[in-house]
Motif scaffolding. Sequence first.
Motif, short mmCIF file in Angstrom:
data_model
loop_
_atom_site.label_atom_id
_atom_site.label_comp_id
_atom_site.label_asym_id
_atom_site.label_seq_id
_atom_site.Cartn_x
_atom_site.Cartn_y
_atom_site.Cartn_z
N MET A 1 0.86 -1.19 0.00
CA MET A 1 0.00 0.00 0.00
C MET A 1 0.90 1.25 0.00
O MET A 1 1.79 1.37 0.83
CB MET A 1 -0.90 0.00 1.24
N ARG A 2 0.70 2.14 -0.96
CA ARG A 2 1.53 3.32 -1.11
C ARG A 2 1.12 4.40 -0.12
O ARG A 2 -0.05 4.67 0.10
CB ARG A 2 1.42 3.89 -2.52
N LEU A 3 2.12 5.02 0.48
CA LEU A 3 1.87 6.15 1.37
C LEU A 3 1.57 7.41 0.57
O LEU A 3 0.72 8.21 0.96
CB LEU A 3 3.09 6.39 2.28
N LEU A 4 2.24 7.57 -0.57
CA LEU A 4 2.05 8.79 -1.33
C LEU A 4 2.27 8.56 -2.82
O LEU A 4 2.92 7.59 -3.23
CB LEU A 4 3.01 9.89 -0.87
N THR A 5 1.69 9.45 -3.59
CA THR A 5 1.93 9.49 -5.04
C THR A 5 2.17 10.93 -5.43
O THR A 5 1.70 11.87 -4.77
CB THR A 5 0.72 8.95 -5.84
N CYS A 6 2.93 11.13 -6.51
CA CYS A 6 3.25 12.48 -6.96
C CYS A 6 2.82 12.68 -8.41
O CYS A 6 3.01 11.78 -9.24
CB CYS A 6 4.77 12.73 -6.89
N GLU A 7 2.27 13.84 -8.69
CA GLU A 7 2.07 14.23 -10.08
C GLU A 7 3.44 14.47 -10.69
O GLU A 7 4.36 14.96 -10.02
CB GLU A 7 1.23 15.51 -10.15
N PRO A 8 3.62 14.15 -11.97
CA PRO A 8 4.94 14.32 -12.58
C PRO A 8 5.41 15.78 -12.60
O PRO A 8 6.60 16.06 -12.55
CB PRO A 8 4.78 13.77 -14.00
N TYR A 9 4.46 16.71 -12.68
CA TYR A 9 4.85 18.12 -12.65
C TYR A 9 3.65 18.98 -12.26
O TYR A 9 2.50 18.55 -12.35
CB TYR A 9 5.39 18.58 -14.01
N VAL A 10 3.96 20.18 -11.77
CA VAL A 10 2.94 21.20 -11.53
C VAL A 10 3.40 22.46 -12.23
O VAL A 10 4.60 22.72 -12.36
CB VAL A 10 2.73 21.47 -10.02
N THR A 11 2.45 23.24 -12.70
CA THR A 11 2.77 24.48 -13.41
C THR A 11 2.32 25.68 -12.58
O THR A 11 1.21 25.68 -12.03
CB THR A 11 2.07 24.51 -14.78
N THR A 12 3.18 26.66 -12.47
CA THR A 12 2.80 27.91 -11.82
C THR A 12 3.07 29.06 -12.77
O THR A 12 4.10 29.09 -13.46
CB THR A 12 3.56 28.11 -10.50
N THR A 87 9.55 8.41 -0.72
CA THR A 87 9.90 9.62 -1.48
C THR A 87 9.31 9.52 -2.87
O THR A 87 9.05 8.42 -3.38
CB THR A 87 11.43 9.79 -1.60
N CYS A 88 9.10 10.67 -3.46
CA CYS A 88 8.69 10.72 -4.86
C CYS A 88 9.24 12.00 -5.46
O CYS A 88 9.67 12.91 -4.75
CB CYS A 88 7.18 10.62 -5.01
N LYS A 89 9.22 12.05 -6.77
CA LYS A 89 9.79 13.21 -7.47
C LYS A 89 8.72 13.91 -8.28
O LYS A 89 7.82 13.28 -8.84
CB LYS A 89 10.94 12.77 -8.38
N THR A 90 8.85 15.23 -8.33
CA THR A 90 7.96 16.03 -9.17
C THR A 90 8.78 17.20 -9.71
O THR A 90 9.95 17.38 -9.35
CB THR A 90 6.74 16.53 -8.38
#
Length: 320
Positions: A1-12, A87-90
Amino acid sequence: MRLLTCEPYVTTIYCPVCESQKRGKTWSDLQMPREDLIAEMAVSAVSIHEDAKDIRVTVRAEEVASNRTACTVEVEASLYGVPVQETCKTEIRWQRESCDRCSRISGGYYEGIVQVRATNRKINAYEREVAVNLAQQAEESLQQSGDRFSFISDLDDTKDGVDITVGTQHLGQEIARAITGALGGRFTTHPKLVGEKDGKALYRITYSLRLPFYQKGDVVVSHGNYFEVRDIDGQRLRVFDLTAGVARTLPEGEVERLIGNVREAESALVVFTQPNLVGLMDPKTYRTRELNMVSWTFPVEGQPIRVLRDEEQDRLVIVG
């Protein structure tokens, strides 16, 4: 069971001129350091399991290009009683766009001009500095309150005064009130119809501001006595009697001449004091000059006291 997931990128989206940020369709001025903004944007790309407890998040960021920041997000938590670390990367993608305020400024948009002048004279450097500082303070105050369009687009020195071009009539009104409050005088408004929008007339307003001939701090002579101007009310001056040490009102027409302003006062060393006499060292000639003691001052031997020089009478006038 995953603790977290990350979107590949966010735009600002941000404005490269003023660094304000666009959230949805709304622009807002950034009130946080860039490091905090990066952390906030990186965390916004993360989804953490809804049952996680005792969550601790760490963000490490690296600028990989002028418009891209790579982020590693580390999360420690307790999931169903079991300690978990993942950990995850974005990536944050920075998109440049001129904001609504900067677009107005670059397009020459304005709603008013505050014209600062003085009555029968040119404004001096002190008045110019005060006017500009008060205008910038009013601009900053309104923008901090969320009024983004209350900007100063131009400060123009003229031979007689200064013109302050403003983005809103609200700002023009605040600036005119602040300057007259600090320096005296009055202002009048002169609207000019420039068009129509959504069925409403559009006006640009000139705030014509006239500072009085006499300024706060001027030392004037009337009937042989010296007075410091404390305020100006129409044609009457509220003054401080530099001999008697009392406040009074003086009609402007009774002023014989102006000797200077207390901002220009010199420091004279007190050489001696007697019950009705004080000896001061002239700061120009270094000679001791005797003056009548004035009741509202308390000179101390060896200490300086402020004086103005009456060149016409070759006298030193104690101003405090």
